[in-house]
Design an enzyme around this catalytic site. Sequence first.
Site, mmCIF file in Angstrom:
data_model
loop_
_atom_site.group_PDB
_atom_site.id
_atom_site.type_symbol
_atom_site.label_atom_id
_atom_site.label_comp_id
_atom_site.label_asym_id
_atom_site.label_seq_id
_atom_site.Cartn_x
_atom_site.Cartn_y
_atom_site.Cartn_z
ATOM 1 N N HIS A 1 -8.259 2.224 1.791
ATOM 2 C CA HIS A 1 -8.017 1.584 3.081
ATOM 3 C C HIS A 1 -8.821 0.302 3.188
ATOM 4 O O HIS A 1 -9.695 0.019 2.363
ATOM 5 C CB HIS A 1 -8.396 2.525 4.236
ATOM 6 C CG HIS A 1 -9.852 2.884 4.262
ATOM 7 N ND1 HIS A 1 -10.326 4.081 3.781
ATOM 8 C CD2 HIS A 1 -10.955 2.210 4.704
ATOM 9 C CE1 HIS A 1 -11.635 4.137 3.926
ATOM 10 N NE2 HIS A 1 -12.047 2.996 4.483
ATOM 11 N N ASN B 1 7.527 -11.296 -1.928
ATOM 12 C CA ASN B 1 8.417 -11.680 -3.020
ATOM 13 C C ASN B 1 9.854 -11.612 -2.526
ATOM 14 O O ASN B 1 10.283 -10.575 -2.006
ATOM 15 C CB ASN B 1 8.230 -10.731 -4.213
ATOM 16 C CG ASN B 1 6.844 -10.830 -4.799
ATOM 17 O OD1 ASN B 1 6.464 -11.847 -5.365
ATOM 18 N ND2 ASN B 1 6.052 -9.778 -4.644
ATOM 19 N N ARG C 1 0.764 -6.970 -1.580
ATOM 20 C CA ARG C 1 2.166 -7.325 -1.371
ATOM 21 C C ARG C 1 2.747 -6.581 -0.164
ATOM 22 O O ARG C 1 2.422 -5.417 0.059
ATOM 23 C CB ARG C 1 2.974 -7.003 -2.630
ATOM 24 C CG ARG C 1 2.417 -7.676 -3.883
ATOM 25 C CD ARG C 1 3.068 -7.137 -5.162
ATOM 26 N NE ARG C 1 2.540 -7.802 -6.343
ATOM 27 C CZ ARG C 1 1.533 -7.354 -7.086
ATOM 28 N NH1 ARG C 1 0.951 -6.211 -6.759
ATOM 29 N NH2 ARG C 1 1.116 -8.020 -8.141
ATOM 30 N N GLU D 1 -9.148 1.526 8.567
ATOM 31 C CA GLU D 1 -10.138 2.296 9.314
ATOM 32 C C GLU D 1 -10.751 1.375 10.360
ATOM 33 O O GLU D 1 -11.265 0.295 10.030
ATOM 34 C CB GLU D 1 -11.236 2.828 8.397
ATOM 35 C CG GLU D 1 -12.295 3.646 9.145
ATOM 36 C CD GLU D 1 -13.405 4.141 8.237
ATOM 37 O OE1 GLU D 1 -14.167 5.019 8.699
ATOM 38 O OE2 GLU D 1 -13.534 3.643 7.097
ATOM 39 N N GLU E 1 -4.933 -12.057 1.780
ATOM 40 C CA GLU E 1 -3.850 -12.875 1.227
ATOM 41 C C GLU E 1 -2.629 -11.967 1.024
ATOM 42 O O GLU E 1 -2.632 -11.092 0.158
ATOM 43 C CB GLU E 1 -4.245 -13.511 -0.104
ATOM 44 C CG GLU E 1 -3.123 -14.332 -0.738
ATOM 45 C CD GLU E 1 -3.475 -14.904 -2.097
ATOM 46 O OE1 GLU E 1 -2.544 -15.210 -2.867
ATOM 47 O OE2 GLU E 1 -4.688 -15.031 -2.403
ATOM 48 N N HIS F 1 -11.342 -13.025 -0.813
ATOM 49 C CA HIS F 1 -10.141 -12.453 -0.197
ATOM 50 C C HIS F 1 -9.624 -11.281 -1.007
ATOM 51 O O HIS F 1 -9.983 -11.093 -2.160
ATOM 52 C CB HIS F 1 -9.028 -13.504 -0.012
ATOM 53 C CG HIS F 1 -8.682 -14.261 -1.256
ATOM 54 N ND1 HIS F 1 -9.087 -15.562 -1.479
ATOM 55 C CD2 HIS F 1 -7.955 -13.928 -2.337
ATOM 56 C CE1 HIS F 1 -8.639 -15.986 -2.639
ATOM 57 N NE2 HIS F 1 -7.943 -15.004 -3.182
#
Length: 344
Positions: A154, A140, A89, A202, A136, A85
């Site tokens: 990207h 926060n 954020r 993309e 993932e 993965h």
Amino acid sequence: MACSIRPTLSSFRFSTVASRSLSRPFLRLPSITTRALGESNRLRATGMVRRDGNFMRVMASQASTAASPENTLEWVKQDKRRMLHVVYRVGDLDRTIKFYTECLGMKLLRKRDIPEERYTNAFLGYGPEDSHFVIELTYNYGVDKYDIGAGFGHFGIAVDDVAKTVELIRAKGGKITREPGPVKGGSTVIAFIEDPDGYKFELLERGPTPEPLCQVMLRVGDLKRSIEFYEKAFGMELLRTRDNPEYKYTIAMMGYGPEDKSTVLELTYNYGVKEYDKGNAYAQIAIGTDDVYKTAEAVKLAGGKITREPGPLPGINTKITACLDPDGWKTVFVDNVDFLKELE
């Protein structure tokens, strides 16, 4: 603000847990690896170690053999590795989940809130985590904006029809930064869009593929150095390179399988640019391995920096190690068996 930002779940767990020093060995044996010493101490604690020179010489011999550079680097090529993965954020988790599921066709695989640490994780992708590369996301508490920086490029997503996907995204209010059309110098139809946080995607027109989330693009300052590092330390294969002198950049595709069937790392070198601002939004990639201890040794031999020594995480006992490549991009290696246990 930087001090108040909570890292991602993976980033926080891997980077903030202090490395625990090993117990001092019974005999001073510089050639014994960390792993061998740990096993020796474990056996000693259970009374299984014979305190004679022959036993310790055998231990030293086995550790020395296991730690030899030739064996370690050769082992990397045989290790069962897979990109697990990518971690980054976002400022509004619900908004991002809505965009990825409605516009990009992803599924919300699981969500986890950690109120005592003031963050929430969401895992999204096109298939289960035990067989697909997934995203993932980390939210926060109270942080609604991040700096993506200039180093991250990207993500790539393979779709059946780029034009239809773009129209759907446009109808949902998404931002189109490059209209559908053939890639310069080729025939593959592509388009570029941005998610609500400004991360670029993309869209690549392809037939059916087992891995629609197919690329992570990062910019590097020395392409030859990066290729050698990812081959040697990560065991990746150089799939192809493409130089575009007209636009002054070169790319290298690297991974553990062909581009049309697995996720690949797209490294981009822009002529004359040696380093980039990485911001605080993008975090890391996680890769599965059969042995985090050997992996850490290989990274060191290839010139990488270990930021989290190999070993189990407190509480869940998943073995991991974390490192930086020559450009400072972070990767976390996770024990394959432990990872599957976590998913259970």
